[in-house]
Design a protein around this motif. Sequence first.
Motif, mmCIF file in Angstrom:
data_model
loop_
_atom_site.group_PDB
_atom_site.id
_atom_site.type_symbol
_atom_site.label_atom_id
_atom_site.label_comp_id
_atom_site.label_asym_id
_atom_site.label_seq_id
_atom_site.Cartn_x
_atom_site.Cartn_y
_atom_site.Cartn_z
ATOM 1 N N ILE A 124 69.716 39.395 48.708
ATOM 2 C CA ILE A 124 69.702 40.782 48.261
ATOM 3 C C ILE A 124 69.504 40.824 46.757
ATOM 4 N N SER A 125 68.953 41.946 46.294
ATOM 5 C CA SER A 125 68.616 42.074 44.880
ATOM 6 C C SER A 125 69.808 42.458 44.015
ATOM 7 N N ALA A 126 70.873 42.951 44.616
ATOM 8 C CA ALA A 126 72.045 43.360 43.836
ATOM 9 C C ALA A 126 72.622 42.167 43.094
ATOM 10 N N ARG A 127 72.788 42.295 41.771
ATOM 11 C CA ARG A 127 73.220 41.174 40.941
ATOM 12 C C ARG A 127 74.708 40.851 41.118
ATOM 13 N N ASN A 128 75.498 41.877 41.397
ATOM 14 C CA ASN A 128 76.948 41.696 41.409
ATOM 15 C C ASN A 128 77.487 41.526 42.822
ATOM 16 N N GLN A 129 78.109 40.376 43.055
ATOM 17 C CA GLN A 129 78.724 40.080 44.343
ATOM 18 C C GLN A 129 80.076 39.425 44.070
ATOM 19 N N ILE A 130 81.147 40.120 44.431
ATOM 20 C CA ILE A 130 82.503 39.668 44.098
ATOM 21 C C ILE A 130 83.326 39.491 45.374
ATOM 22 N N VAL A 131 84.018 38.369 45.454
ATOM 23 C CA VAL A 131 84.934 38.139 46.571
ATOM 24 C C VAL A 131 86.200 38.964 46.361
ATOM 25 N N ALA A 132 86.636 39.639 47.424
ATOM 26 C CA ALA A 132 87.850 40.459 47.332
ATOM 27 C C ALA A 132 88.559 40.478 48.679
ATOM 28 N N ILE A 133 89.811 40.882 48.645
ATOM 29 C CA ILE A 133 90.629 40.988 49.857
ATOM 30 C C ILE A 133 90.918 42.460 50.133
ATOM 31 N N ILE A 134 90.764 42.873 51.386
ATOM 32 C CA ILE A 134 91.073 44.256 51.762
ATOM 33 C C ILE A 134 92.588 44.449 51.800
ATOM 34 N N LYS A 135 93.090 45.378 51.008
ATOM 35 C CA LYS A 135 94.518 45.641 50.942
ATOM 36 C C LYS A 135 94.922 46.917 51.683
ATOM 37 N N GLU A 136 93.989 47.842 51.822
ATOM 38 C CA GLU A 136 94.311 49.100 52.500
ATOM 39 C C GLU A 136 93.024 49.757 52.974
ATOM 40 N N ILE A 137 93.087 50.440 54.106
ATOM 41 C CA ILE A 137 91.953 51.200 54.632
ATOM 42 C C ILE A 137 92.423 52.625 54.894
ATOM 43 N N VAL A 138 91.836 53.580 54.187
ATOM 44 C CA VAL A 138 92.211 54.991 54.336
ATOM 45 C C VAL A 138 91.028 55.725 54.959
ATOM 46 N N GLU A 139 91.193 56.139 56.198
ATOM 47 C CA GLU A 139 90.080 56.720 56.958
ATOM 48 C C GLU A 139 90.244 58.223 57.170
ATOM 49 N N ASP A 140 89.098 58.899 57.297
ATOM 50 C CA ASP A 140 89.085 60.241 57.867
ATOM 51 C C ASP A 140 88.099 60.203 59.034
ATOM 52 N N LYS A 141 87.613 61.341 59.485
ATOM 53 C CA LYS A 141 86.735 61.361 60.658
ATOM 54 C C LYS A 141 85.348 60.781 60.379
ATOM 55 N N VAL A 142 84.925 60.798 59.114
ATOM 56 C CA VAL A 142 83.559 60.387 58.785
ATOM 57 C C VAL A 142 83.507 59.132 57.921
ATOM 58 N N SER A 143 84.335 59.073 56.891
ATOM 59 C CA SER A 143 84.250 57.978 55.926
ATOM 60 C C SER A 143 85.610 57.327 55.707
ATOM 61 N N ALA A 144 85.610 56.329 54.833
ATOM 62 C CA ALA A 144 86.861 55.626 54.551
ATOM 63 C C ALA A 144 86.826 55.036 53.148
ATOM 64 N N ASN A 145 87.982 54.992 52.510
ATOM 65 C CA ASN A 145 88.144 54.289 51.247
ATOM 66 C C ASN A 145 88.758 52.922 51.540
ATOM 67 N N ILE A 146 88.056 51.880 51.125
ATOM 68 C CA ILE A 146 88.542 50.524 51.326
ATOM 69 C C ILE A 146 89.120 50.037 50.002
#
Length: 260
Positions: A124-146
């Motif tokens: 992929i062309s995106a320059r920034n790729q960072i390893v991270a751990i999911i700490k919380e998932i906040v969902e609604d009916k359509v989208s979510a904040n990870i």
Amino acid sequence: MEFESSLTLLNSDTPFLLEKRIKLLEAIKQEGSISKAAKLVPMSYKTAWEAVDAMNNLCSNLVVKKETGGKGGGGATLTLYGENLLKTYCILEKEHKKFLKSLTKLTDFHTGNLKSLKRFAMQISARNQIVAIIKEIVEDKVSANIILETKSGQTMVSNISKNSIDALGLKIEDEIIAIFKSNNVMIATNELLGLSARNKLKAKIKNLTFSDVSCEVQLDISNDEILTSIITKQAALQLELKVNQEVFAVIKSSDIMLGK
């Protein structure tokens, strides 16, 4: 139908870590004895000793420390090197299984053809790729904040669709890759508390590269995490950016894609 294979590591073209030897190391760690471990695997006592000798001989460091004699055939423990070797193999085996699972999905078993072999070599062309751990998932009916935590302990937020969560099978404590373009990374010389962008990562400028119209800014957010930002030359001059200056990398949550 699906693909299935075991993972074998070679040392100078010689099989070094095979699945059965890994099971033997796990059993030695559990039982503290080669003879008891051999029964648990199972394999003969002679085969177990030969396997331990082979691993110790092929490795630059001792894998299993053994003591001969005694009623139980002697004690044995994994060295720190052996413990790390076991952990590394388990990580590799997990990734190996994920690869085989992906290969199964891409193969049309009715025709015997791969649907798209190019996907494995896709970059992929995106320059920034960072390893991270999911700490919380906040969902609604359509989208979510990870809610993510980077290796340096900083928090990031990615806003993705709920369908993407299901497609990737995301869950808390998963290790993922946060992906975003360099031109989506803004630079701020202070924290800008009133800004709507969710992600404000503390960083230090490692390098500045100017062209006629733009400036590439390398940002160090930890010892082994480097971000790249592309801003205009005029903006860099107005901000009076300089190497080793402490700044904030600002990224909108909707600009961060996730890969697994």
